[in-house]
Design a protein around this motif. Structure first.
Motif, short mmCIF file in Angstrom:
data_model
loop_
_atom_site.label_atom_id
_atom_site.label_comp_id
_atom_site.label_asym_id
_atom_site.label_seq_id
_atom_site.Cartn_x
_atom_site.Cartn_y
_atom_site.Cartn_z
N GLY A 1 -25.52 -75.93 8.40
CA GLY A 1 -26.73 -75.28 8.82
C GLY A 1 -27.62 -75.50 10.13
N TYR A 2 -27.21 -75.20 11.17
CA TYR A 2 -28.03 -75.21 12.28
C TYR A 2 -28.33 -74.48 12.63
CZ TYR A 2 -26.76 -80.48 12.62
OH TYR A 2 -26.74 -81.70 12.44
N LEU A 3 -27.95 -73.21 11.86
CA LEU A 3 -28.00 -71.56 12.68
C LEU A 3 -29.32 -71.15 11.79
CD1 LEU A 3 -27.22 -69.26 14.52
CD2 LEU A 3 -25.88 -68.16 12.69
N LYS A 4 -30.33 -70.82 12.24
CA LYS A 4 -32.00 -70.47 11.93
C LYS A 4 -32.25 -69.24 12.57
CE LYS A 4 -32.10 -74.58 10.01
NZ LYS A 4 -32.11 -74.19 8.91
N GLU A 5 -33.23 -68.37 11.72
CA GLU A 5 -33.07 -66.81 11.90
C GLU A 5 -34.84 -66.90 12.65
OE1 GLU A 5 -30.69 -64.00 9.45
OE2 GLU A 5 -32.23 -64.73 8.52
N HIS A 6 -35.11 -66.10 13.11
CA HIS A 6 -36.67 -66.06 13.37
C HIS A 6 -36.75 -64.60 13.45
CE1 HIS A 6 -40.73 -65.56 15.38
NE2 HIS A 6 -40.02 -65.01 16.62
N GLN A 7 -37.47 -63.99 12.97
CA GLN A 7 -37.89 -62.47 12.76
C GLN A 7 -38.61 -62.33 13.59
OE1 GLN A 7 -39.32 -60.39 9.29
NE2 GLN A 7 -38.39 -58.67 10.27
N SER A 8 -38.11 -61.26 14.39
CA SER A 8 -38.90 -60.68 16.18
C SER A 8 -40.25 -59.49 15.54
CB SER A 8 -38.01 -60.53 16.67
OG SER A 8 -37.81 -59.11 16.55
N GLY A 9 -41.07 -60.10 16.50
CA GLY A 9 -42.34 -58.10 16.89
C GLY A 9 -41.58 -57.04 16.08
N ALA A 10 -39.78 -57.13 16.82
CA ALA A 10 -39.72 -56.29 16.58
C ALA A 10 -39.39 -55.62 15.28
CB ALA A 10 -38.34 -55.47 18.05
N GLY A 11 -38.75 -56.75 14.14
CA GLY A 11 -38.55 -56.39 13.07
C GLY A 11 -36.84 -56.79 13.26
N GLY A 12 -36.02 -57.48 13.92
CA GLY A 12 -34.55 -57.68 13.43
C GLY A 12 -35.01 -58.97 13.67
N TYR A 13 -34.07 -59.96 13.06
CA TYR A 13 -33.75 -61.51 13.60
C TYR A 13 -33.26 -61.72 14.87
CZ TYR A 13 -35.04 -61.09 8.66
OH TYR A 13 -35.68 -61.03 7.43
N ARG A 14 -33.76 -62.74 15.52
CA ARG A 14 -32.43 -63.54 16.03
C ARG A 14 -31.85 -64.78 15.46
NH1 ARG A 14 -33.53 -61.29 20.53
NH2 ARG A 14 -35.88 -59.92 21.16
N ALA A 15 -31.58 -65.38 16.03
CA ALA A 15 -30.28 -66.38 15.26
C ALA A 15 -30.16 -67.31 16.63
CB ALA A 15 -29.20 -65.76 14.80
N PHE A 16 -30.36 -68.60 16.05
CA PHE A 16 -30.06 -69.59 16.94
C PHE A 16 -30.09 -70.87 16.35
CE2 PHE A 16 -34.92 -69.25 15.22
CZ PHE A 16 -35.38 -70.92 15.42
N CYS A 17 -29.60 -72.15 17.73
CA CYS A 17 -29.60 -73.14 16.93
C CYS A 17 -30.09 -73.80 16.76
CB CYS A 17 -27.65 -73.74 18.13
SG CYS A 17 -27.88 -75.70 17.65
N SER A 18 -31.02 -74.69 15.86
CA SER A 18 -31.66 -74.90 15.78
C SER A 18 -31.86 -76.68 16.46
CB SER A 18 -32.34 -75.73 13.91
OG SER A 18 -31.32 -76.47 13.44
N GLU A 19 -30.49 -77.14 16.86
CA GLU A 19 -29.92 -78.58 17.25
C GLU A 19 -30.58 -78.48 19.08
OE1 GLU A 19 -29.21 -82.60 17.71
OE2 GLU A 19 -30.05 -81.29 16.11
N CYS A 20 -30.19 -77.12 19.38
CA CYS A 20 -29.75 -77.17 20.81
C CYS A 20 -31.20 -75.71 21.08
CB CYS A 20 -28.85 -77.60 21.21
SG CYS A 20 -27.75 -75.63 21.46
N GLY A 21 -30.99 -74.72 20.62
CA GLY A 21 -32.29 -74.50 20.46
C GLY A 21 -31.65 -73.11 21.70
N THR A 22 -29.93 -72.83 21.96
CA THR A 22 -29.79 -71.55 22.56
C THR A 22 -29.99 -70.63 21.36
OG1 THR A 22 -27.78 -73.29 22.53
CG2 THR A 22 -26.85 -70.99 22.83
N ARG A 23 -30.06 -69.27 21.82
CA ARG A 23 -30.33 -68.32 21.37
C ARG A 23 -28.85 -67.38 21.36
NH1 ARG A 23 -32.94 -63.00 23.29
NH2 ARG A 23 -32.04 -61.04 21.92
N LEU A 24 -28.10 -66.89 19.63
CA LEU A 24 -26.77 -66.42 20.22
C LEU A 24 -26.50 -65.05 19.74
CD1 LEU A 24 -25.71 -69.32 17.96
CD2 LEU A 24 -24.21 -69.06 19.88
N MET A 25 -27.34 -64.78 18.61
CA MET A 25 -27.60 -63.34 18.48
C MET A 25 -28.25 -62.50 17.59
SD MET A 25 -24.95 -64.42 14.62
CE MET A 25 -23.87 -65.77 16.32
#
Length: 134
Positions: free
Chosen positions: A56-80
């Motif tokens: 469960g390392y993949l986390k989401e952040h809702q951006s100001g544009a309304g979409g989501y950014r998914a990143f690894c909560s361990e290393c911080g890599t933005r994946l999608m």
């Protein structure tokens, strides 16, 4: 199908890339999320996504544009990043793709909000916003 992963390797994915839809995005959200002048993103077929994230390392952040950014909560890599419905828009950061590819960006997008120090290289179209035909 291409394979990709985060820097630490805890999140891995497979997905089908749309090769003609690789874009350099200059919006402020991509610049901040990547810490760079722009982010090179590949639009993908979300229905083909196979995610490997056992802890469960993949986390989401809702951006100001309304979409989501998914990143690894361990290393911080933005994946999608993707639209709320995950259908109308879904893309992966091309820098996270591990499969060797011979792809080039098809366009610079959101250059209307680009960093003032960045001059997008010529040779591909530039759009001030996200073009509707993509």
């Amino acid at each position: 199908m291409v394979e990709g992963s985060c820097l630490c390797g805890k999140v891995k994915y497979q997905v089908e890339i749309e090769p003609e839809k690789v874009l350099n995005c200059h919006c402020q959200f991509c610049r901040k999320a990547h810490g760079a002048d722009y982010a090179t993103m590949a639009i993908v077929d979300a229905s083909t996504l196979k995610l490997s994230d056992e802890n469960g390392y993949l986390k989401e952040h809702q951006s100001g544009a309304g979409g989501y950014r998914a990143f690894c909560s361990e290393c911080g890599t933005r994946l999608m990043n993707y639209s709320p419905d995950r259908v109308s828009f879904f893309c992966v950061s091309l820098s996270t793709v591990d499969t060797p590819l011979d792809l080039k960006p098809a366009a610079h997008i959101n250059v209307g909000s680009k960093a003032n120090w960045c001059e997008p290289y010529e040779g591909i179209p530039q759009f001030s916003a996200f073009p509707e035909n993509l």
